[in-house]
Scaffold this motif. Structure first.
Motif, PDB file in Angstrom:
ATOM      1  N   ALA A  67      15.182   5.514 -14.735  1.00 17.46           N
ATOM      2  CA  ALA A  67      15.957   4.708 -13.785  1.00 17.46           C
ATOM      3  C   ALA A  67      15.153   4.530 -12.499  1.00 17.46           C
ATOM      4  O   ALA A  67      15.100   3.449 -11.920  1.00 17.46           O
ATOM      5  CB  ALA A  67      17.295   5.380 -13.484  1.00 17.46           C
ATOM      6  N   GLY A  68      14.502   5.608 -12.050  1.00 16.65           N
ATOM      7  CA  GLY A  68      13.727   5.560 -10.816  1.00 16.65           C
ATOM      8  C   GLY A  68      12.348   4.974 -11.038  1.00 16.65           C
ATOM      9  O   GLY A  68      11.630   5.372 -11.964  1.00 16.65           O
ATOM     10  N   VAL A  69      11.979   4.021 -10.198  1.00 19.95           N
ATOM     11  CA  VAL A  69      10.678   3.357 -10.326  1.00 19.95           C
ATOM     12  C   VAL A  69       9.864   3.461  -9.039  1.00 19.95           C
ATOM     13  O   VAL A  69       8.868   2.763  -8.865  1.00 19.95           O
ATOM     14  CB  VAL A  69      10.847   1.868 -10.708  1.00 19.95           C
ATOM     15  CG1 VAL A  69      11.412   1.728 -12.111  1.00 19.95           C
ATOM     16  CG2 VAL A  69      11.739   1.142  -9.697  1.00 19.95           C
ATOM     17  N   ASP A  70      10.278   4.338  -8.122  1.00 20.26           N
ATOM     18  CA  ASP A  70       9.635   4.397  -6.807  1.00 20.26           C
ATOM     19  C   ASP A  70       8.179   4.829  -6.882  1.00 20.26           C
ATOM     20  O   ASP A  70       7.392   4.504  -5.988  1.00 20.26           O
ATOM     21  CB  ASP A  70      10.424   5.312  -5.854  1.00 20.26           C
ATOM     22  CG  ASP A  70      10.929   6.576  -6.511  1.00 20.26           C
ATOM     23  OD1 ASP A  70      11.815   6.467  -7.370  1.00 20.26           O
ATOM     24  OD2 ASP A  70      10.443   7.661  -6.174  1.00 20.26           O
ATOM     25  N   ALA A  71       7.764   5.533  -7.937  1.00 18.68           N
ATOM     26  CA  ALA A  71       6.354   5.913  -8.070  1.00 18.68           C
ATOM     27  C   ALA A  71       5.480   4.701  -8.369  1.00 18.68           C
ATOM     28  O   ALA A  71       4.297   4.672  -8.022  1.00 18.68           O
ATOM     29  CB  ALA A  71       6.195   6.952  -9.179  1.00 18.68           C
ATOM     30  N   LEU A  72       6.071   3.695  -9.001  1.00 17.47           N
ATOM     31  CA  LEU A  72       5.305   2.525  -9.437  1.00 17.47           C
ATOM     32  C   LEU A  72       5.354   1.361  -8.458  1.00 17.47           C
ATOM     33  O   LEU A  72       4.357   0.644  -8.288  1.00 17.47           O
ATOM     34  CB  LEU A  72       5.827   2.068 -10.804  1.00 17.47           C
ATOM     35  CG  LEU A  72       5.208   0.805 -11.418  1.00 17.47           C
ATOM     36  CD1 LEU A  72       3.703   0.970 -11.578  1.00 17.47           C
ATOM     37  CD2 LEU A  72       5.871   0.509 -12.757  1.00 17.47           C
ATOM     38  N   VAL A  73       6.483   1.169  -7.807  1.00 18.00           N
ATOM     39  CA  VAL A  73       6.689  -0.013  -6.969  1.00 18.00           C
ATOM     40  C   VAL A  73       5.576  -0.243  -5.942  1.00 18.00           C
ATOM     41  O   VAL A  73       5.122  -1.381  -5.761  1.00 18.00           O
ATOM     42  CB  VAL A  73       8.077   0.048  -6.280  1.00 18.00           C
ATOM     43  CG1 VAL A  73       8.179  -0.972  -5.157  1.00 18.00           C
ATOM     44  CG2 VAL A  73       9.171  -0.204  -7.308  1.00 18.00           C
ATOM     45  N   PRO A  74       5.088   0.789  -5.240  1.00 16.42           N
ATOM     46  CA  PRO A  74       4.023   0.537  -4.251  1.00 16.42           C
ATOM     47  C   PRO A  74       2.735  -0.026  -4.848  1.00 16.42           C
ATOM     48  O   PRO A  74       1.904  -0.563  -4.117  1.00 16.42           O
ATOM     49  CB  PRO A  74       3.789   1.924  -3.631  1.00 16.42           C
ATOM     50  CG  PRO A  74       5.052   2.670  -3.881  1.00 16.42           C
ATOM     51  CD  PRO A  74       5.540   2.192  -5.200  1.00 16.42           C
ATOM     52  N   LYS A  75       2.566   0.104  -6.154  1.00 14.96           N
ATOM     53  CA  LYS A  75       1.354  -0.379  -6.824  1.00 14.96           C
ATOM     54  C   LYS A  75       1.492  -1.806  -7.332  1.00 14.96           C
ATOM     55  O   LYS A  75       0.572  -2.344  -7.955  1.00 14.96           O
ATOM     56  CB  LYS A  75       1.011   0.541  -8.007  1.00 14.96           C
ATOM     57  CG  LYS A  75       0.877   2.009  -7.654  1.00 14.96           C
ATOM     58  CD  LYS A  75      -0.318   2.264  -6.769  1.00 14.96           C
ATOM     59  CE  LYS A  75      -0.487   3.762  -6.512  1.00 14.96           C
ATOM     60  NZ  LYS A  75      -1.676   4.041  -5.684  1.00 14.96           N
ATOM     61  N   LEU A  76       2.638  -2.449  -7.065  1.00  7.73           N
ATOM     62  CA  LEU A  76       2.917  -3.753  -7.653  1.00  7.73           C
ATOM     63  C   LEU A  76       2.825  -4.906  -6.645  1.00  7.73           C
ATOM     64  O   LEU A  76       3.481  -5.931  -6.807  1.00  7.73           O
ATOM     65  CB  LEU A  76       4.314  -3.745  -8.294  1.00  7.73           C
ATOM     66  CG  LEU A  76       4.521  -2.753  -9.436  1.00  7.73           C
ATOM     67  CD1 LEU A  76       5.946  -2.843  -9.970  1.00  7.73           C
ATOM     68  CD2 LEU A  76       3.522  -2.976 -10.561  1.00  7.73           C
TER      69      LEU A  76
END
Length: 308
Positions: A67-76
């Motif tokens: 559910a959590g995607v905060d680890a990936l979002v900054p890389k997008l």
């Protein structure tokens, strides 16, 4: 309908199991590739994907297994495709975690386990859950499921969200705006954070907000940055929080020198309150893939700007 093959790349902790489930699902026009440059779809754990996202030059859709995607979002920052997560499968597990620890705490099950080892027979007065007020931060799918579950045990669920407006058919007895958090906390016997990681939720539970609590049980099953470490320790030591059950942390795994380990009225669990069972993830992915293949809108699309 598209009639060409879509190449899927797997990047999870259980690739073999996911591949087996995908083969059983026999989704049309879908092939699994081991070449990142050939993949148009990525089914991935966000922390793993964050480390390698630059290898994928033709990705159009990323399906998170969490559910959590905060680890990936900054890389997008330069990603022009769609990011989806999984929802609707964690409410049961979160409810089991929260209610399991609540019952254990109020009925003193740890106390009796210790007594048994000492061959002691000493009944201890306990409290029922009936009439307890549970303040749930976040009224989305997890918070709403938990609210509905606790009502069956005569606990009164109180919601806190960004609007202060209850959803249609809301299971909450009352819903407060996030700016009214302290009003809700002042009523609480149990506090459960299920909020996502956003600038607005950063350290929302700090010494100032927790000072409005009185002997509450506090659960963090949302994101680690919702809790200000020093504020929680202060609240545990002054009695505002009777016991904290913390499953998520700003840095994971938790460092061996972290002060939480030595806090007797704090229970640490290693991010296991709700896990992504591959069978459930593939069920969600399969439904979304059919939408993708047939040109329909995807479900559970993440707003990258909001992070959820």
């Amino acid at each position: 309908m598209n009639n060409f093959t879509h190449n899927l790349y797997l990047m999870t902790e259980h690739n073999d199991q996911y591949q087996q489930l995908l083969e059983q699902a026999a989704l049309p026009d879908l092939a699994i590739t081991s070449d990142p440059s050939q993949a148009s779809i990525l089914l991935a754990s966000p922390p793993k994907a964050a480390k390698r996202i630059n290898e994928f030059s033709h990705i159009e859709w990323i399906q998170s297994i969490y559910a959590g995607v905060d680890a990936l979002v900054p890389k997008l920052n330069h990603f022009e495709g769609q990011l989806t997560n999984v929802k609707g499968i964690f409410g049961q597990q979160i409810s089991e975690y929260v209610l399991g620890y609540c019952i254990e705490h109020y009925r003193h099950f740890n106390h009796y386990r210790h007594q048994q080892g000492q061959c002691q027979w000493a009944p201890k007065p306990y409290q029922s859950l009936t009439g307890k007020k549970m303040v749930i931060l976040g009224t989305g799918s997890i918070g709403a499921y938990l609210a509905q579950a606790v009502k069956t045990l005569a606990i009164e669920p109180i919601g806190v969200n960004r609007s202060g407006i209850p959803t249609k058919h809301s299971p909450f007895a009352a819903t407060y705006h996030i700016q009214e958090l302290t009003i809700a906390l002042a009523q609480a016997d149990i506090v459960v954070n299920t909020l996502p990681n956003t600038p607005e939720t950063h350290h929302i539970l700090d010494s100032e907000s927790l000072a409005h609590c009185k002997n509450v049980l506090l659960f963090n099953v949302g994101r680690g940055n919702a809790i200000h470490q020093a504020g929680l320790l202060e609240a545990l030591n002054n009695g505002a929080v009777e016991h904290a059950f913390v499953d998520v942390f700003e840095q994971e795994p938790l460092d061996e020198q972290h002060p939480y380990w030595q806090q007797e009225n704090l229970t640490i669990t290693p991010h296991i309150a709700a896990v992504s069972f591959p069978e459930q993830v593939i069920e969600i992915f399969a439904d979304n893939y059919q939408r993708w293949r047939d040109g329909f809108s995807l479900m559970n699309v993440v707003d990258v700007n909001k992070g959820y």
